[in-house]
Design an enzyme around this catalytic site. Sequence first.
Site, mmCIF file in Angstrom:
data_model
loop_
_atom_site.group_PDB
_atom_site.id
_atom_site.type_symbol
_atom_site.label_atom_id
_atom_site.label_comp_id
_atom_site.label_asym_id
_atom_site.label_seq_id
_atom_site.Cartn_x
_atom_site.Cartn_y
_atom_site.Cartn_z
ATOM 1 N N HIS A 1 0.838 -1.205 0.000
ATOM 2 C CA HIS A 1 0.000 0.000 0.000
ATOM 3 C C HIS A 1 0.868 1.248 0.000
ATOM 4 O O HIS A 1 2.091 1.162 0.145
ATOM 5 C CB HIS A 1 -0.929 0.015 1.222
ATOM 6 C CG HIS A 1 -0.214 0.106 2.544
ATOM 7 N ND1 HIS A 1 0.117 -1.002 3.301
ATOM 8 C CD2 HIS A 1 0.245 1.169 3.248
ATOM 9 C CE1 HIS A 1 0.727 -0.622 4.409
ATOM 10 N NE2 HIS A 1 0.823 0.700 4.400
ATOM 11 N N HIS B 1 -5.870 -2.498 3.744
ATOM 12 C CA HIS B 1 -5.903 -1.248 2.972
ATOM 13 C C HIS B 1 -5.030 -1.366 1.733
ATOM 14 O O HIS B 1 -4.052 -2.102 1.703
ATOM 15 C CB HIS B 1 -5.532 -0.015 3.787
ATOM 16 C CG HIS B 1 -4.163 -0.008 4.416
ATOM 17 N ND1 HIS B 1 -3.608 -1.076 5.055
ATOM 18 C CD2 HIS B 1 -3.244 0.981 4.514
ATOM 19 C CE1 HIS B 1 -2.415 -0.745 5.530
ATOM 20 N NE2 HIS B 1 -2.172 0.493 5.205
ATOM 21 N N HIS C 1 4.609 7.173 2.898
ATOM 22 C CA HIS C 1 5.403 5.958 2.710
ATOM 23 C C HIS C 1 4.765 5.030 1.682
ATOM 24 O O HIS C 1 3.568 5.130 1.404
ATOM 25 C CB HIS C 1 5.592 5.203 4.028
ATOM 26 C CG HIS C 1 4.329 4.642 4.617
ATOM 27 N ND1 HIS C 1 3.557 5.319 5.539
ATOM 28 C CD2 HIS C 1 3.688 3.457 4.424
ATOM 29 C CE1 HIS C 1 2.521 4.585 5.887
ATOM 30 N NE2 HIS C 1 2.563 3.435 5.217
ATOM 31 N N HIS D 1 0.612 -1.612 14.577
ATOM 32 C CA HIS D 1 -0.417 -0.579 14.451
ATOM 33 C C HIS D 1 -1.688 -1.060 15.157
ATOM 34 O O HIS D 1 -2.033 -2.242 15.055
ATOM 35 C CB HIS D 1 -0.811 -0.380 12.985
ATOM 36 C CG HIS D 1 0.258 0.180 12.112
ATOM 37 N ND1 HIS D 1 0.870 1.381 12.344
ATOM 38 C CD2 HIS D 1 0.818 -0.299 10.973
ATOM 39 C CE1 HIS D 1 1.742 1.625 11.387
ATOM 40 N NE2 HIS D 1 1.740 0.618 10.548
ATOM 41 N N TYR E 1 9.191 1.257 9.912
ATOM 42 C CA TYR E 1 9.386 2.316 8.919
ATOM 43 C C TYR E 1 10.873 2.642 8.868
ATOM 44 O O TYR E 1 11.525 2.742 9.906
ATOM 45 C CB TYR E 1 8.652 3.594 9.303
ATOM 46 C CG TYR E 1 7.148 3.461 9.309
ATOM 47 C CD1 TYR E 1 6.418 3.602 8.141
ATOM 48 C CD2 TYR E 1 6.463 3.217 10.491
ATOM 49 C CE1 TYR E 1 5.038 3.496 8.146
ATOM 50 C CE2 TYR E 1 5.087 3.110 10.505
ATOM 51 C CZ TYR E 1 4.373 3.247 9.333
ATOM 52 O OH TYR E 1 3.022 3.151 9.340
ATOM 53 N N GLU F 1 7.848 1.160 4.366
ATOM 54 C CA GLU F 1 7.370 0.347 5.482
ATOM 55 C C GLU F 1 7.504 -1.119 5.090
ATOM 56 O O GLU F 1 7.176 -1.496 3.963
ATOM 57 C CB GLU F 1 5.891 0.692 5.752
ATOM 58 C CG GLU F 1 5.253 -0.129 6.866
ATOM 59 C CD GLU F 1 3.787 0.270 7.133
ATOM 60 O OE1 GLU F 1 3.162 0.879 6.241
ATOM 61 O OE2 GLU F 1 3.285 -0.044 8.219
#
Length: 277
Positions: free
Chosen positions: A122, A169, A184, A216, A225, A235
Amino acid sequence: MVQTGRDATRAYFKGWDERDHNSLILRDAGEAGMDFFGFKVPTMRRSTRWKPTSRTTASPPNASLRATCWRPASGCASRSPRATRSSCTRRRRTSATALGYFNPPPWNAASEVGIAPIRMDHALIYGPDIEKVQALFVDVLGFYLVEHILLEDGVTDLAIWLSCSTKAHDIALVRNEEPGKLHHTAFLLESWEKVLRAADIMSMNKVPIDMGPTRHGVTRGTTIYAFDPSGNRFETFCGGYQSYPDWEPITWTWDEVGPAVFYHDRQLNPAFLSVYT
Ligand code: M3P
Ligand code: FE
């Protein structure tokens, strides 16, 4: 990643289990940033008229629509070298994979070299008008909202996570005054163990880690990261769950914004939010 090509100005890469020719193109530029981010579509059909829905804003996202262009699968040239743009790409010609298409083993030497992400996962982009960008992605491109974080007013979104698949996502947006910025790009790993191994490899290679390894709250993904030598943040991510288009979005409130982003530290690192390209 596996390098799959090079020409006078660009180098092409993919994760070891990706079937397209490339998922990442690097080019020389005066500054860090992203030219475009592409999404695959099943057919090369032009999007029809804009129709607002009750779930999104009433006005058409003209600026965002203008920023989206359709391109043939083979055409990767960017009209504007610096703007953060998205593109829709029809299935490219099938390309060689490390494991092949007949009786493949579960992994091989290529999947063990370096951090070896499976695939691109993503991107997270920054900009001022999340509502209009959400309307574009939901109503025009067919994405759905998976999670969002609210600002202090309890109504306005600070950030949204959108999916066009069953991934948690495919793109995320954070509200930011300056438009057209990249926070990112993320590459998928199989497990938390692989995320820890990625941190080891980053340290062995003196890659500057920005945050992590950690988890997260949003997406439940595990993460690190770090910065590439050009200054772009990337990431290494292992997704937390699968989502569905009829999914009720998860809401994070302002008082829990810390654990939403970094579940263990429970607070945001100011440099994490303010450094972007
Ligand atoms: C992710 C993710 C920010 C949150 C980032 C979250 C920039 O990168 O993959 O869920 O606040
Ligand atoms: Fe991310």
